[in-house]
Design an enzyme around this catalytic site. Structure first.
Site, PDB file in Angstrom:
ATOM      1  N   GLU A  77      -3.278   1.337  -4.236  1.00  0.00           N
ATOM      2  CA  GLU A  77      -2.119   1.878  -3.522  1.00  0.00           C
ATOM      3  C   GLU A  77      -1.971   1.205  -2.170  1.00  0.00           C
ATOM      4  O   GLU A  77      -2.786   1.416  -1.273  1.00  0.00           O
ATOM      5  CB  GLU A  77      -2.241   3.392  -3.305  1.00  0.00           C
ATOM      6  CG  GLU A  77      -2.200   4.220  -4.559  1.00  0.00           C
ATOM      7  CD  GLU A  77      -2.203   5.710  -4.267  1.00  0.00           C
ATOM      8  OE1 GLU A  77      -2.044   6.101  -3.085  1.00  0.00           O
ATOM      9  OE2 GLU A  77      -2.377   6.497  -5.208  1.00  0.00           O
TER      10      GLU A  77
ATOM     11  N   GLU B 285      -7.382   9.463  -7.361  1.00  0.00           N
ATOM     12  CA  GLU B 285      -8.220   9.660  -6.169  1.00  0.00           C
ATOM     13  C   GLU B 285      -9.286  10.735  -6.338  1.00  0.00           C
ATOM     14  O   GLU B 285      -9.864  11.191  -5.357  1.00  0.00           O
ATOM     15  CB  GLU B 285      -7.334   9.955  -4.941  1.00  0.00           C
ATOM     16  CG  GLU B 285      -6.398   8.792  -4.619  1.00  0.00           C
ATOM     17  CD  GLU B 285      -5.402   9.094  -3.510  1.00  0.00           C
ATOM     18  OE1 GLU B 285      -5.189  10.283  -3.220  1.00  0.00           O
ATOM     19  OE2 GLU B 285      -4.836   8.142  -2.961  1.00  0.00           O
TER      20      GLU B 285
END
Length: 873
Positions: free
Chosen positions: A541, A475
């Site tokens: 995710e 991320e």
């Protein structure tokens, strides 16, 4: 010629062995002497304790009964945290006495550490080994110890290991206060939302230590690249592939060494004459080898995982093998292309596009207790879920070669992150973090060490066919002066064959479609949402729940804490759970909203049983929903997450002790390569074909059952489906709505082949018009007939029969038990579980278990089937 054969045979005496037993340890505060003294055989170790190596300080303390098991109950709170004790508390000396003769005749002896955390000083027989500092969790180091070995063959190795610095405050944030990321190390050890802090931050000699004996040349870091041009089929005669091999050769002597670098593949020898200057290392590229009719390596569900094995050798003077490396590799090529419809990358293997069905992986064990057996079991579970990719999350590590070997065997592609996370490395404002975003954005402190470690880890795992993609971080991208050389220089030079993504939800991987949800969500969702709400088109995710059943919970929760979570309507969190549940990351994710329709749980056992119904439905629905939009909305999806490295309750298909819950089998059902499924929104029955071949002459059998077991055939029809595609068949919404109105209903979807063998069996249960499963609680008990027999070593065939006239025998958990303890044999691999058996039908299940348990017992227990046990014939 005979002289050459004799010389090559004799050279096999050179070898490699691990230093993995007989270690001792002592706290630095208890040792007043220096490393030069401690590493002498005359120094007494009488008061030193046994140590676990590979291992950490905490694993050794646990083995010596100095701390309680941190994975049980609230025991982790009883162990002092390094942030409060200071680093010296977990700074330890480790010693190992071993036998190795002083080499002669130009032979060399090498000492290799595959990983220490975090820095160390090394001594051997009174001499310091590492002249330069050795630090960084992800850095192998090899030392030539030939001249440091004892003349009598009795040697002592002494290593003082210092913890990371800083260690970070475990203040409850993701990665604690974040400063653990100032080290080039893993970040989860300061705590995360799925784990509590590891008290020693995993300080220790955590990976393998081994001795290697070579001749004058040390052969290092061999590199194999395979090129597979064109679009390939999984069977039949193959066009040629190209094999490219190179290696580093280190000359440890003071004279020039002449020799031959060579390997033999499929009867063909590939070689090159080499000259290495004294004290130098060179990288040698062998001539390309054209491999005819290669046996290709494919991801799970698409084809075989064929592997080739060869020995790469350096033959000094053309007569004596100085060093050799055994190489196992697969012939395959990874490609990527942009899908303009989904606006995301799609993955191709050997020219065939693969719809990615993946799982996020943290680490096998939070305290770094790695074993080949555990790796094998965990990767096999992922294969058994019908997944084809595992993503290694960036707050952990570059996984070990043994992990990749298991992925090679089972056909799991790997997306490997480097050591960054948006939480610690500054993507967001975070009041739990000690330092501001601009400061955190430059973590770690030593950028050169990061790049050096990255280069070394690339060399360590790059030959594995399973490794498919690299990712700069979780991320967040690395800082520019790390990202640019990693992307533009290091990876092209040392690998150059794999897709590099700058971070895990990068636009290079997947656009966030306008109106979409981005990544996530991470909680229980209405199953319909997976079908009708868009997320990232290549979602790195997305996930849900994962609480195990009662037998799983009692492995880490004391009896007095076995309490059902209490609903808190309209509040956050939506459930109030016992403190031990909360400590083990039960976070009030709303199970009660999904469990209540099955009836208020009477106790924890009832709660956990009903949770399995939710688990199964969630993960089947998730993967079916994504599959229904294959290639138009999505090119891939990766579950957050499929496993836990400790006794947590969030996101797991099996528990820490390798006991699968219903998530695994729901995900398995939803991820089948050839699947028949029903859209919960409009009742449309659909076919999915993930394979590369057209499927013809399929018979589709669509039936409903009421709560008494009455069957209604909706249709039985032939169908076909093109490769890698989705096809709508018909809607059964009207029939389901009518049948389920009062008490709910069952839907059976089957695919049969030309021999009338069942290829796919998908079974759904539906609530009444109020959203309640009222009929399930009124179902009559079924006396299911269970027959089990051994069909091989560690292999059992189970037949479940439901006599005609009964209701459906619903949602049966099959378990293999140890007769001595009555506990489940773990791991055990069931080709299906949590199964339902129709009236008058029979279902066969195959169980495999590696544990050598004599006379195991079969247990079958279902929603309306009382537990029965059967001996294995």
């Amino acid at each position: 010629m005979s002289g050459l054969v004799i010389a090559l045979t004799a050279a096999k005496a050179q070898d490699r062995y691990e230093l993995n037993s007989g270690w001792k340890m002592a706290a630095v505060k208890e040792v007043k002497e220096s490393g030069t003294a401690v590493s002498l055989k005359t120094y007494s170790l009488a008061n030193w304790k046994p140590a676990v190596v590979p291992g950490t300080v905490l694993t050794s303390m646990l083995a010596n009964n100095e701390v309680p098991d941190p994975f049980w109950g609230m025991n982790n709170e009883k162990i002092p945290d390094i942030y409060h004790t200071g680093r010296d508390y977990y700074t330890y000396w480790f010693t190992k006495d071993f036998k190795e003769n002083y080499p002669s005749g130009g032979k060399q002896v090498w000492l290799t550490f595959r990983g220490i955390n975090y820095s160390c000083e090394i001594f051997l027989n009174g001499k310091k080994v590492n002249a330069e500092p050795y630090k960084g969790m992800f850095l192998r180091k090899t030392f030539n110890i030939s001249k440091l070995l004892s003349r009598d063959g009795n040697n002592r190795l002494a290593v003082i290991v210092y913890p990371p610095d800083p260690v970070g405050n475990p203040n409850g944030g993701q990665g604690g206060d974040g400063v653990i990321a100032r080290n080039v190390s893993h970040q989860y050890v300061a705590g995360w939302d799925w784990i509590r802090p590891i008290r020693d931050r995993n300080t220790g000699i955590w990976d393998k230590v081994y001795i290697e004996k070579t001749g004058s040349i040390n052969l290092k870091n061999p590199h194999i690249v395979t090129l597979v041009p064109g679009k390939r089929n999984t069977d039949g005669l193959q066009k040629s592939a190209t094999v490219k091999v190179s290696a580093e050769l280190e000359n440890a002597t003071d004279r020039r060494i002449e020799g031959i670098l060579q390997y033999t593949l499929e009867g063909t020898k590939v070689s090159k004459n080499v000259s290495v200057a004294p004290g130098r290392s060179v990288t040698v590229e062998l001539p390309d080898h054209i491999l005819k009719n290669p046996r290709l390596w494919w991801p799970a569900g698409y084809g075989k995982q064929d592997l080739y094995v060869t020995n790469l050798q350096f033959i000094e003077g053309g007569k004596i093998v100085s060093d050799s490396e055994k190489l196992s590799f697969g012939v395959r090529e990874i490609q990527t292309e942009w899908n303009a419809d989904t606006k995301s990358k799609q993955i191709l293997v050997n020219g065939q596009k693969v719809f990615i069905k993946g799982g996020n992986w943290i680490i096998s064990d939070a305290m770094l207790r790695f074993t080949n057996e555990r790796y094998d079991a965990e990767i096999r579970y992922h294969r058994d879920m019908n997944l084809n990719l595992i993503r290694i999350w960036g707050g952990a590590l570059i996984e070990r070669p043994e992990f990749y070997e298991a992925c090679d065997r089972y056909g799991m592609l790997v997306l490997q992150d480097f050591w960054m996370s948006g939480d610690c490395n500054g993507r967001w404002v975070d009041p739990m973090k000690k330092e501001d975003q601009w400061t955190r954005r430059q973590y770690p402190d030593d950028h050169h060490l990061f790049l050096e470690s990255a280069a070394d880890m690339i060399k360590m795992v790059r030959n594995h066919p399973s490794l498919a993609m690299w990712c700069g971080g979780n991320e967040i991208t690395p800082p520019e002066d790390i990202l640019v050389p990693l992307r533009d220089s290091i990876l092209p030079k040392l690998d150059g064959t794999r897709w590099f993504i700058d971070y895990s939800n990068s636009d290079e991987m997947s656009y966030n479609i306008i109106g979409g949800n981005g990544d996530g969500p991470y909680t229980i969702q209405p199953v319909s949402s997976f079908w009708e709400k868009r997320t990232f088109p290549f979602n790195s995710e997305v996930g849900s729940v994962g609480v195990g059943d009662y037998e799983s919970l009692e492995r880490f929760i004391p009896k007095e804490n076995m309490k059902v979570p209490v609903p808190r309507p309209g509040q956050q969190p939506s459930e109030e759970a016992d403190s031990v549940w909360t400590y083990h990351t039960y976070t009030g994710v709303g199970y009660e909203q999904s469990i209540e329709p099955y009836g208020k749980p009477s106790d924890v056992r009832d709660f956990a049983t009903k949770a399995q119904l939710v688990n199964y439905d969630q993960y089947r629905g998730l993967m079916e929903g994504f599959s229904s939009h294959m290639w138009d909305w999505y090119t891939g999806v990766i579950i957050w997450k499929t496993q836990n490295p400790w006794t947590a309750m969030r996101g797991q298909m099996y528990d820490y002790y390798l006991d699968p819950n219903a998530c695994l089998y729901g995900l398995r059902a939803g991820s089948r390569s050839l699947n028949i499924m029903c859209n919960p929104v409009d009742g449309t029955v659909m076919l999915v074909n993930n394979g590369f071949k057209q499927q013809r002459n399929l018979m589709l059998a669509i039936k409903t059952y009421d709560m008494s077991g009455k069957e209604k055939m909706i249709t039985q029809v032939f169908a076909y489906i093109e490769p890698s595609s989705v096809k709508k068949i018909l809607s059964v919404k009207k029939e389901l709505d009518e049948l389920s109105k009062e008490e709910g209903a069952f839907l059976s979807l089957q695919i049969l082949d030309e021999k009338q063998q069942v290829l796919c069996d998908n079974f759904y249960w539906y609530p009444n018009q109020k959203g309640e499963y009222s009929g399930l609680n009124k179902m009559k008990q079924v006396a299911l007939v269970a027959d089990a027999k051994a069909i091989g070593k560690g292999k059992v065939e189970v037949k479940l029969k439901n006599p005609a006239g009964n209701p459906v025998a619903f949602f049966n958990r099959i378990s293999l038990l140890d007769p001595a303890t009555g506990k489940r044999i773990l791991p055990a691999f069931y080709d299906d579980n949590y199964v339902s058996v129709m009236p008058g039908a029979e279902k066969t299940i195959i169980i495999e278990y590696p544990s050598p348990v004599a006379n195991p017992v079969l247990s079958v227990k279902g929603w309306n089937v009382s537990e029965q046990k059967a001996t294995i014939k």
